[in-house]
Design a protein around this motif. Structure first.
Motif, PDB file in Angstrom:
ATOM      1  N   ALA A   1     -44.765 -69.263  11.685  1.00  0.00           N
ATOM      2  CA  ALA A   1     -43.904 -69.226  10.498  1.00  0.00           C
ATOM      3  C   ALA A   1     -43.171 -67.888  10.430  1.00  0.00           C
ATOM      4  N   VAL A   2     -43.890 -66.795  10.654  1.00  0.00           N
ATOM      5  CA  VAL A   2     -43.276 -65.462  10.638  1.00  0.00           C
ATOM      6  C   VAL A   2     -42.178 -65.382  11.694  1.00  0.00           C
ATOM      7  N   GLN A   3     -42.460 -65.892  12.886  1.00  0.00           N
ATOM      8  CA  GLN A   3     -41.473 -65.850  13.970  1.00  0.00           C
ATOM      9  C   GLN A   3     -40.227 -66.661  13.600  1.00  0.00           C
ATOM     10  N   GLN A   4     -40.432 -67.855  13.036  1.00  0.00           N
ATOM     11  CA  GLN A   4     -39.297 -68.694  12.662  1.00  0.00           C
ATOM     12  C   GLN A   4     -38.463 -68.029  11.560  1.00  0.00           C
ATOM     13  N   ILE A   5     -39.127 -67.394  10.616  1.00  0.00           N
ATOM     14  CA  ILE A   5     -38.417 -66.710   9.531  1.00  0.00           C
ATOM     15  C   ILE A   5     -37.607 -65.538  10.082  1.00  0.00           C
ATOM     16  N   ASN A   6     -38.229 -64.728  10.921  1.00  0.00           N
ATOM     17  CA  ASN A   6     -37.495 -63.582  11.486  1.00  0.00           C
ATOM     18  C   ASN A   6     -36.365 -64.043  12.400  1.00  0.00           C
ATOM     19  N   ASP A   7     -36.559 -65.151  13.113  1.00  0.00           N
ATOM     20  CA  ASP A   7     -35.477 -65.706  13.932  1.00  0.00           C
ATOM     21  C   ASP A   7     -34.313 -66.157  13.046  1.00  0.00           C
ATOM     22  N   ALA A   8     -34.634 -66.785  11.919  1.00  0.00           N
ATOM     23  CA  ALA A   8     -33.593 -67.235  10.984  1.00  0.00           C
ATOM     24  C   ALA A   8     -32.820 -66.043  10.423  1.00  0.00           C
ATOM     25  N   LEU A   9     -33.534 -64.978  10.110  1.00  0.00           N
ATOM     26  CA  LEU A   9     -32.876 -63.766   9.615  1.00  0.00           C
ATOM     27  C   LEU A   9     -31.926 -63.213  10.677  1.00  0.00           C
ATOM     28  N   LYS A  10     -32.387 -63.141  11.919  1.00  0.00           N
ATOM     29  CA  LYS A  10     -31.542 -62.645  13.017  1.00  0.00           C
ATOM     30  C   LYS A  10     -30.308 -63.528  13.195  1.00  0.00           C
ATOM     31  N   ASP A  11     -30.517 -64.861  13.098  1.00  0.00           N
ATOM     32  CA  ASP A  11     -29.394 -65.801  13.235  1.00  0.00           C
ATOM     33  C   ASP A  11     -28.335 -65.590  12.157  1.00  0.00           C
ATOM     34  N   LYS A  12     -28.753 -65.099  10.997  1.00  0.00           N
ATOM     35  CA  LYS A  12     -27.829 -64.841   9.883  1.00  0.00           C
ATOM     36  C   LYS A  12     -27.283 -63.411   9.933  1.00  0.00           C
ATOM     37  N   GLY A  13     -27.606 -62.677  11.003  1.00  0.00           N
ATOM     38  CA  GLY A  13     -27.106 -61.315  11.154  1.00  0.00           C
ATOM     39  C   GLY A  13     -27.872 -60.292  10.327  1.00  0.00           C
ATOM     40  N   ARG A  14     -29.068 -60.657   9.934  1.00  0.00           N
ATOM     41  CA  ARG A  14     -29.887 -59.748   9.132  1.00  0.00           C
ATOM     42  C   ARG A  14     -31.029 -59.213   9.980  1.00  0.00           C
ATOM     43  N   SER A  15     -31.598 -58.129   9.538  1.00  0.00           N
ATOM     44  CA  SER A  15     -32.699 -57.516  10.275  1.00  0.00           C
ATOM     45  C   SER A  15     -34.008 -58.237   9.986  1.00  0.00           C
ATOM     46  N   PRO A  16     -34.849 -58.365  11.017  1.00  0.00           N
ATOM     47  CA  PRO A  16     -36.168 -58.951  10.791  1.00  0.00           C
ATOM     48  C   PRO A  16     -37.055 -57.967  10.024  1.00  0.00           C
ATOM     49  N   TYR A  17     -38.134 -58.491   9.480  1.00  0.00           N
ATOM     50  CA  TYR A  17     -39.078 -57.680   8.723  1.00  0.00           C
ATOM     51  C   TYR A  17     -40.408 -57.608   9.462  1.00  0.00           C
ATOM     52  N   PRO A  18     -41.196 -56.567   9.154  1.00  0.00           N
ATOM     53  CA  PRO A  18     -42.543 -56.504   9.726  1.00  0.00           C
ATOM     54  C   PRO A  18     -43.351 -57.733   9.300  1.00  0.00           C
ATOM     55  N   GLU A  19     -44.272 -58.108  10.145  1.00  0.00           N
ATOM     56  CA  GLU A  19     -45.090 -59.303   9.907  1.00  0.00           C
ATOM     57  C   GLU A  19     -45.751 -59.287   8.535  1.00  0.00           C
TER      58      GLU A  19
ATOM     59  N   ILE B   1     -38.600 -56.301   1.267  1.00  0.00           N
ATOM     60  CA  ILE B   1     -37.709 -57.457   1.348  1.00  0.00           C
ATOM     61  C   ILE B   1     -36.513 -57.261   0.420  1.00  0.00           C
ATOM     62  N   LYS B   2     -35.324 -57.431   0.971  1.00  0.00           N
ATOM     63  CA  LYS B   2     -34.101 -57.322   0.171  1.00  0.00           C
ATOM     64  C   LYS B   2     -33.861 -58.648  -0.550  1.00  0.00           C
ATOM     65  N   ALA B   3     -33.347 -58.560  -1.777  1.00  0.00           N
ATOM     66  CA  ALA B   3     -33.105 -59.753  -2.597  1.00  0.00           C
ATOM     67  C   ALA B   3     -32.195 -60.751  -1.887  1.00  0.00           C
ATOM     68  N   GLU B   4     -31.195 -60.268  -1.168  1.00  0.00           N
ATOM     69  CA  GLU B   4     -30.259 -61.172  -0.500  1.00  0.00           C
ATOM     70  C   GLU B   4     -30.893 -61.917   0.678  1.00  0.00           C
ATOM     71  N   ASP B   5     -32.061 -61.456   1.143  1.00  0.00           N
ATOM     72  CA  ASP B   5     -32.742 -62.127   2.247  1.00  0.00           C
ATOM     73  C   ASP B   5     -33.718 -63.207   1.771  1.00  0.00           C
ATOM     74  N   ILE B   6     -34.026 -63.223   0.493  1.00  0.00           N
ATOM     75  CA  ILE B   6     -35.022 -64.172  -0.028  1.00  0.00           C
ATOM     76  C   ILE B   6     -34.632 -65.623   0.269  1.00  0.00           C
ATOM     77  N   PRO B   7     -33.394 -66.065  -0.006  1.00  0.00           N
ATOM     78  CA  PRO B   7     -33.065 -67.470   0.292  1.00  0.00           C
ATOM     79  C   PRO B   7     -33.217 -67.834   1.774  1.00  0.00           C
ATOM     80  N   VAL B   8     -32.872 -66.923   2.653  1.00  0.00           N
ATOM     81  CA  VAL B   8     -33.016 -67.188   4.096  1.00  0.00           C
ATOM     82  C   VAL B   8     -34.495 -67.339   4.447  1.00  0.00           C
ATOM     83  N   ILE B   9     -35.311 -66.455   3.904  1.00  0.00           N
ATOM     84  CA  ILE B   9     -36.751 -66.498   4.164  1.00  0.00           C
ATOM     85  C   ILE B   9     -37.351 -67.792   3.627  1.00  0.00           C
TER      86      ILE B   9
END
Length: 101
Positions: free
Chosen positions: A9-27, A81-89
């Motif tokens: 789940a963590v990997q999929q979330i961080n991949d989604a963030l990267k796909d949206k041009g955002r930085s991944p977060y620590p596990e 976690i940035k507020a703008e990243d919450i929907p992507v996560i």
């Protein structure tokens, strides 16, 4: 049926963030949000099986989860976690849940 795996789940979330041009977060940051999602489910009786669950309810859940997580993160002064990243996560976590059903 696959079992829910927090690491995947963590990997999929961080991949989604990267796909949206955002930085991944620590596990641990992502796991904190995943815990918040499951806390929301528990508090709202959503861990029970419901055969009548509709896709539009999933959209409502996404919006409600985003609001809930934003409130919880405001209370957590150490959260990164940035507020703008919450929907992507949230959307990525829900997609992961759907993939293991």
């Amino acid at each position: 049926m696959e079992i829910y795996d927090e690491n995947k789940a963590v990997q999929q979330i961080n991949d989604a963030l990267k796909d949206k041009g955002r930085s991944p977060y620590p596990e641990d940051e992502i796991l904190n949000v995943i815990d918040m999602i499951w806390d929301y489910y528990e508090e709202n009786g959503l861990l029970e099986i419901d055969d009548d669950f509709e896709a539009e309810e999933d959209e409502d859940i996404s919006s409600e989860l985003c609001d809930y997580i934003a409130r919880m993160l405001k209370k957590d002064r150490d959260a990164q976690i940035k507020a703008e990243d919450i929907p992507v996560i949230v959307d990525a976590e829900l997609a992961y849940e759907d993939s293991v059903l």
